[in-house]
Design a protein around this motif. Structure first.
Motif, PDB file in Angstrom:
ATOM      1  N   LYS A   1      -7.030  -6.568  -6.757  1.00 39.34           N
ATOM      2  CA  LYS A   1      -5.808  -6.833  -7.515  1.00 39.34           C
ATOM      3  C   LYS A   1      -4.757  -7.480  -6.614  1.00 39.34           C
ATOM      4  O   LYS A   1      -4.028  -8.387  -7.038  1.00 39.34           O
ATOM      5  CB  LYS A   1      -5.268  -5.522  -8.084  1.00 39.34           C
ATOM      6  CG  LYS A   1      -4.004  -5.669  -8.951  1.00 39.34           C
ATOM      7  CD  LYS A   1      -4.292  -6.448 -10.214  1.00 39.34           C
ATOM      8  CE  LYS A   1      -3.181  -6.334 -11.233  1.00 39.34           C
ATOM      9  NZ  LYS A   1      -1.883  -6.793 -10.745  1.00 39.34           N
TER      10      LYS A   1
ATOM     11  N   SER B   1       2.335   1.715  -3.650  1.00 39.33           N
ATOM     12  CA  SER B   1       1.375   1.800  -4.751  1.00 39.33           C
ATOM     13  C   SER B   1       0.627   3.115  -4.696  1.00 39.33           C
ATOM     14  O   SER B   1       0.091   3.500  -3.643  1.00 39.33           O
ATOM     15  CB  SER B   1       0.370   0.644  -4.683  1.00 39.33           C
ATOM     16  OG  SER B   1       1.027  -0.595  -4.746  1.00 39.33           O
ATOM     17  N   GLU B   2       0.571   3.809  -5.834  1.00 35.41           N
ATOM     18  CA  GLU B   2      -0.197   5.056  -5.887  1.00 35.41           C
ATOM     19  C   GLU B   2      -1.691   4.772  -5.763  1.00 35.41           C
ATOM     20  O   GLU B   2      -2.426   5.529  -5.141  1.00 35.41           O
ATOM     21  CB  GLU B   2       0.101   5.786  -7.196  1.00 35.41           C
ATOM     22  CG  GLU B   2       1.537   6.301  -7.292  1.00 35.41           C
ATOM     23  CD  GLU B   2       1.764   7.088  -8.565  1.00 35.41           C
ATOM     24  OE1 GLU B   2       0.778   7.294  -9.323  1.00 35.41           O
ATOM     25  OE2 GLU B   2       2.906   7.502  -8.802  1.00 35.41           O
ATOM     26  N   THR B   3      -2.133   3.724  -6.398  1.00 33.18           N
ATOM     27  CA  THR B   3      -3.540   3.311  -6.279  1.00 33.18           C
ATOM     28  C   THR B   3      -3.559   1.852  -5.877  1.00 33.18           C
ATOM     29  O   THR B   3      -3.064   0.987  -6.604  1.00 33.18           O
ATOM     30  CB  THR B   3      -4.289   3.487  -7.607  1.00 33.18           C
ATOM     31  OG1 THR B   3      -3.629   2.735  -8.619  1.00 33.18           O
ATOM     32  CG2 THR B   3      -4.342   4.963  -7.995  1.00 33.18           C
ATOM     33  N   PHE B   4      -4.096   1.574  -4.716  1.00 36.53           N
ATOM     34  CA  PHE B   4      -4.111   0.210  -4.200  1.00 36.53           C
ATOM     35  C   PHE B   4      -5.482  -0.397  -4.421  1.00 36.53           C
ATOM     36  O   PHE B   4      -6.507   0.188  -4.049  1.00 36.53           O
ATOM     37  CB  PHE B   4      -3.769   0.186  -2.707  1.00 36.53           C
ATOM     38  CG  PHE B   4      -3.858  -1.189  -2.096  1.00 36.53           C
ATOM     39  CD1 PHE B   4      -2.815  -2.091  -2.269  1.00 36.53           C
ATOM     40  CD2 PHE B   4      -4.975  -1.580  -1.379  1.00 36.53           C
ATOM     41  CE1 PHE B   4      -2.891  -3.360  -1.715  1.00 36.53           C
ATOM     42  CE2 PHE B   4      -5.051  -2.841  -0.826  1.00 36.53           C
ATOM     43  CZ  PHE B   4      -4.009  -3.737  -0.993  1.00 36.53           C
ATOM     44  N   SER B   5      -5.504  -1.584  -5.002  1.00 38.34           N
ATOM     45  CA  SER B   5      -6.749  -2.315  -5.232  1.00 38.34           C
ATOM     46  C   SER B   5      -6.724  -3.609  -4.438  1.00 38.34           C
ATOM     47  O   SER B   5      -5.890  -4.481  -4.711  1.00 38.34           O
ATOM     48  CB  SER B   5      -6.924  -2.631  -6.720  1.00 38.34           C
ATOM     49  OG  SER B   5      -7.951  -3.601  -6.903  1.00 38.34           O
TER      50      SER B   5
ATOM     51  N   MET C   1       0.830  -1.212   0.000  1.00 37.93           N
ATOM     52  CA  MET C   1       0.000   0.000   0.000  1.00 37.93           C
ATOM     53  C   MET C   1       0.858   1.252   0.000  1.00 37.93           C
ATOM     54  O   MET C   1       0.480   2.279  -0.582  1.00 37.93           O
ATOM     55  CB  MET C   1      -0.950  -0.022   1.200  1.00 37.93           C
ATOM     56  CG  MET C   1      -1.980  -1.139   1.140  1.00 37.93           C
ATOM     57  SD  MET C   1      -3.152  -1.078   2.499  1.00 37.93           S
ATOM     58  CE  MET C   1      -4.116   0.351   2.011  1.00 37.93           C
TER      59      MET C   1
END
Length: 496
Positions: free
Chosen positions: A324, A317-321, A314
């Protein structure tokens, strides 16, 4: 209004502001009396209104904080029982070849990311059924489940399918009668006491069945031992060494070994902290507590590693899914290795039993003909999880019959019909045969110095409807506890 089941190991939250960030720092827990769930297994929960989803970093930080708090709280208990780092290292076996812990990691991730309820199943004998404990809450799996629930802050439910005097020769046929294994995330198997070398092939059949389930539960061995073996120096052994350890290596399954943890300690000290239960054979409260704390240490170490990896991902990562992350970290299905024993790939098996707990009335063994047999209810303490009911007679020439069916199977598949009986020191013999089929008669001898499961097998039967007839030969006790149909094909390898 949506409701969810959440533990009432819950949750007054005290919030304060530090450097502009709201942190969750205090969880005050109160205990709720055990409430039976729909399966009759005690579970702690109350219904509350669903709350907003908690941010993952806050949730993960809170879990890590709770692990630290619980371990600190238990530190004095560790000292009292005698748990130290050396004991933990001895007790937890198979970590170097435990690749299939990916199954348990998948469950932990689902708990962390989605608040999944964790279902823990138990298969075992009288130890896991709570024999000689004053309260079933003191059984190792219930202590372990309660501690995990406190860690996660979400529901953890223990489903206990243990039945006294039963080993793999019974559970390889009848597991689904006592435990909804297709709903379990983790299955604790406690069979080192009741299994012997003669049960090795049955045990492999059981393990392959569980590992091939679509829900892919994690199997974790929990190896206890008889109390008398704990006392007699040089005789600290069970089925672990010659059956279960080779099996765990072959299938990459970790183990918690009571024998490895305790025996060196007993040999080096006269401390009686591991005094068994009231009948000198079953572990007492502290033996169960010791095992639960080892399981807790093992699991929370894994949880800490997963939380660390999740927080690291997290941060970078710029965008955490979450979806994913689950997709990237979930383990793919892998092929089971070839079996160690031939004919352990059952393509069909069914069981009807008198032993409790039992999931469905359709799994109960019901006669179609009965002359002189009764349903026997032993005098057992109600603190136990199980009841050893059976069809019973102690008179010669008494007949009971059961209906069963062998379904159509592929060519080359071998099918057997099995009568499941319970032995005793004064138990007798009976003729067992299939009505209208000559050459199927066998003699079931149920006399033994130990109380245990014994199988009478009629081999190589064709697809057909059958009537299994049991007729006693003497005026001695005879217990019928089940019938089973199994069809095997040694060439049928499955997926893990």
């Amino acid at each position: 209004m949506t409701t969810v089941h959440v533990p009432r190991l819950l949750t007054l939250r005290k919030l304060f502001i530090s450097t502009g960030t709201i942190l969750l720092i205090v969880y005050l827990c109160e205990r709720l009396p055990l409430v039976p769930n729909e399966h009759g297994t005690p579970a702690r929960f109350v219904e509350v209104e669903a709350a907003e989803v908690e941010p993952i970093p806050i949730k993960v930080d809170a879990i890590l904080e709770r692990i630290a708090m619980i371990r600190e709280r238990l530190a004095d208990r560790y000292k009292t029982i005698g748990i130290d780092d050396d004991m933990l290292e001895r007790a937890i076996l198979g970590r170097k070849y435990a690749e299939t812990l990916e199954r348990l990691k998948n469950t932990i991730l689902e708990v962390l990311l989605y608040g999944k309820t964790m279902n823990i199943g138990v298969l075992g004998g009288s130890i896991s059924a709570g024999a000689y404990l004053p309260n079933i809450d003191l059984m190792y799996a219930n202590i372990y489940g309660s501690l995990l629930q406190e860690v996660f802050g979400s529901q953890v439910v223990v489903f206990n399918g243990a039945v006294g005097a039963c080993g793999s020769n019974y559970f390889s046929y009848c597991t689904s009668v006592h435990l909804e294994v297709d709903q379990m995330d983790l299955i604790l198997t406690e069979l080192a006491v009741n299994d012997g070398l003669e049960n090795a092939a049955s045990h492999e059949r059981l393990i392959r069945y569980i590992l091939e389930l679509p829900n892919r539960p994690q199997v974790l061995y929990v190896h206890f031992m008889l109390g008398k073996m704990m006392r007699e120096l040089g005789r600290c052994f069970n089925a672990e060494a010659f059956v279960l350890t080779p099996m765990s290596r072959h299938y990459n399954l970790p183990s918690v070994s009571f024998r490895k943890a305790v025996c060196p300690f007993l040999n080096a000290s006269s401390n009686e902290i591991f005094t068994p239960g009231d009948n000198y054979n079953h572990p007492g409260e502290q033996g169960h507590e010791l095992t639960a704390l080892i399981l807790f240490h093992f699991t929370t170490t894994l949880i800490q590693n997963i939380c660390g990896r999740l927080l690291h991902q997290m941060r970078i990562s710029e965008t955490f899914s979450p979806a994913k992350f689950m997709e990237d970290n979930i383990a793919e299905k892998e092929f089971l290795p070839p079996p160690l024993f031939p004919d352990t790939n059952d393509v069909e098996f069914r069981c009807w039993s008198t032993l409790q707990p039992i999931i469905s009335d359709s799994n109960k063994l019901k006669p179609i003909y009965n002359r002189g047999w009764i349903m026997y209810y032993p005098d057992m303490p109600r603190t136990r999880n199980d009841i050893a009911t059976s069809w019973y007679t102690e008179t010669a020439n008494r007949t009971i019959a059961f209906q069963t069916t062998v379904s159509q199977v592929k060519p080359g598949t071998i099918c057997n019909i099995t009568l499941l009986t319970m032995t005793c020191q004064t138990c007798g013999k009976a003729r067992v045969f299939l009505s209208k089929y000559k050459g199927t008669q066998i003699i079931a001898d149920t006399r033994d110095i130990y109380r245990k499961m014994r199988l009478a097998v009629i081999e190589n039967v064709k697809p057909e409807n059958y009537t299994i007839v049991v007729k006693t030969l003497d005026n001695d006790p005879f217990h019928v506890v089940g019938t089973a149909v199994s069809c095997s094909n040694s060439l049928a390898y499955g997926l893990m």
